[in-house]
Design a protein around this motif. Sequence first.
Motif, short mmCIF file in Angstrom:
data_model
loop_
_atom_site.label_atom_id
_atom_site.label_comp_id
_atom_site.label_asym_id
_atom_site.label_seq_id
_atom_site.Cartn_x
_atom_site.Cartn_y
_atom_site.Cartn_z
N GLN A 116 -27.92 4.60 18.67
CA GLN A 116 -29.38 4.54 18.62
C GLN A 116 -29.91 5.64 17.69
O GLN A 116 -30.86 5.42 16.95
CB GLN A 116 -29.98 4.69 20.01
N GLU A 117 -29.29 6.78 17.70
CA GLU A 117 -29.69 7.87 16.80
C GLU A 117 -29.55 7.45 15.34
O GLU A 117 -30.42 7.71 14.51
CB GLU A 117 -28.84 9.11 17.07
N ASP A 118 -28.44 6.79 15.02
CA ASP A 118 -28.24 6.27 13.65
C ASP A 118 -29.35 5.29 13.29
O ASP A 118 -29.91 5.34 12.20
CB ASP A 118 -26.90 5.54 13.52
N PHE A 119 -29.66 4.39 14.23
CA PHE A 119 -30.69 3.38 13.99
C PHE A 119 -32.03 4.04 13.69
O PHE A 119 -32.71 3.67 12.73
CB PHE A 119 -30.83 2.45 15.20
N LEU A 120 -32.40 5.03 14.49
CA LEU A 120 -33.68 5.70 14.29
C LEU A 120 -33.72 6.46 12.96
O LEU A 120 -34.75 6.46 12.27
CB LEU A 120 -33.98 6.63 15.47
N PHE A 125 -35.91 6.36 7.49
CA PHE A 125 -35.67 6.40 6.04
C PHE A 125 -36.26 5.17 5.36
O PHE A 125 -36.94 5.27 4.34
CB PHE A 125 -34.17 6.49 5.78
N LEU A 126 -36.03 3.99 5.92
CA LEU A 126 -36.53 2.76 5.32
C LEU A 126 -38.05 2.69 5.31
O LEU A 126 -38.65 2.22 4.34
CB LEU A 126 -35.94 1.55 6.03
N HIS A 127 -38.68 3.18 6.37
CA HIS A 127 -40.14 3.17 6.43
C HIS A 127 -40.75 4.18 5.45
O HIS A 127 -41.84 3.97 4.93
CB HIS A 127 -40.64 3.44 7.84
#
Length: 144
Positions: A116-120, A125-127
């Motif tokens: 979940q940390e990777d996802f966040l 970064f993408l946003h």
Amino acid sequence: VQRMSLCLRGRNNPYVGRITADNPLSDPFLLKKQMQQMEREQCDYSYCKTSPKGTGVDLWTDDCFQETIRHAEGSYEREHANAYVWNNEKHFKILWFEPESIPTDVLPSSVSIDTQEDFLRVKSFLHANENALNWSCETIQTSI
């Protein structure tokens, strides 16, 4: 393997590439260099083991991929499309692509989404960065 096969049905492509959902930051510039070298060396399959985790791409020739579909055994080889080739290295001409331009000594070792940390971290970064999916792994990793 079956899902990829269904996506390819009715298409006539000389190469098959795989970018997994947990690696949305795969490097399109590396992919292009990898495919060019694969074509020059007339390889059946290629993967970049030296790029940071989450930036690499699997590439097969269509013939090699079709053989993978026909001969993959067991749930592991059917789920992990590259496993059949990796388990039968002597049967294929494999390019273990090693790009020259990745400064791996100063970059994080992974931009894969495994927690979940990777996802966040990747979501943030993408946003924050327009067209980030088209960035090179050097740019991505120095920005995350």
